[in-house]
Write a protein that holds these residues in place. Structure first.
Motif: not given
Length: 269
Positions: A31-35, A41-52
């Protein structure tokens, strides 16, 4: 784009390894690299949050099984952080507008994983996630169905759990999703579920070929012998045996035969 794709793969890989700390760290660094420079923040953060969150929930579930409620509780703050990230990202998105069906589906999964992490499986939350992924992501839809089945089993809604677990398993077989198939078979056997509901007045949950294999199983035949009698390979016979065990919720060949006799799927010879 390379960073975005890698962030999904690496976070998923950490989650599949059961390494919650690595999954959370990968999420944060991605998220830091893609902000962007404006702080969006990048849209993909919601997916990454769910996976984590799935990795965190798996960890807390394991701790609860050993009676370590304090250990499970120590993950609560991390779970809260991740679900808030998912909510913020899905509601506002990179350009300040709510994300579409895919983002909302990942938010629904994040919410369900968050509840699983802090208190345990919740059928209502997973039902919502299953419905959200019905927009077309077949694999994630099946993964949510399996979690939904787990929550239904905890709620002692066994017939519904069997239907959801069976549907997830069928998708895993069709997609060749080995890990998902293993998880489905484990849940079906652990929960003693039939992947297809058995109706004594209705059709058998087994295919015609599986009925043939089951009849030979009851006679004590090996996979090689089954293959020779049915003119199929031993490997194909093994696949049929695995399917029979899953559908009958049996942990062994002997148990599958016992269940089949009890359910009237085969008659004593």
């Amino acid at each position: 784009m390379a960073t975005l794709v890698a962030s999904i793969a690496l976070t998923e890989a950490a989650a599949l390894r059961g390494d919650a700390e690595a999954a959370v760290e990968q999420l944060r660094s991605s998220v830091k690299a893609l902000t962007d420079d404006a702080g969006a923040r990048p849209d993909v953060a919601v997916r990454l949050a769910a996976l984590a969150l799935s990795a965190v929930a798996d960890t807390t579930a394991g701790l609860r099984l050993t009676g370590d409620e304090a250990g499970a509780g120590r993950w609560a703050a991390t779970a809260d952080e991740l679900v808030e990230l998912a909510r913020h990202t899905a509601v506002r998105g990179e350009d300040g507008t709510p994300q579409g069906p895919e983002g909302q589906a990942w938010l629904a999964r994040a919410e369900a994983e968050w509840v699983r992490a802090v208190s345990g499986p919740d059928a209502a939350a997973w039902e919502k996630a299953v419905a959200a992924f019905d927009f077309g992501d077949t694999y994630e839809h099946a993964r949510c169905q399996l979690r939904y089945a787990e929550a239904l089993l905890v709620a002692e809604r066994r017939e519904e759990a069997a239907v959801e677990a069976g549907a997830a398993r069928e998708t895993a077989v069709r997609l060749g999703a080995t890990l998902l198939l293993e998880e489905a078979d484990t849940l079906i056997r652990r929960g003693r579920l039939s992947a297809a509901p058995k109706n004594p007045d209705g059709p058998s949950p087994l295919t015609a070929r599986e009925q043939d294999v089951l009849r030979l199983l009851a006679l004590g035949r090996s996979n090689r012998q089954i293959g020779e009698e049915l003119f199929i390979s031993g490997k194909t016979a093994s696949v049929h045996v695995s399917n029979i065990l899953a559908k009958l919720g049996a942990a062994s060949r002997t148990e599958a035969v016992a269940v089949a006799y009890r359910e009237g799927l085969i008659a004593p010879e």
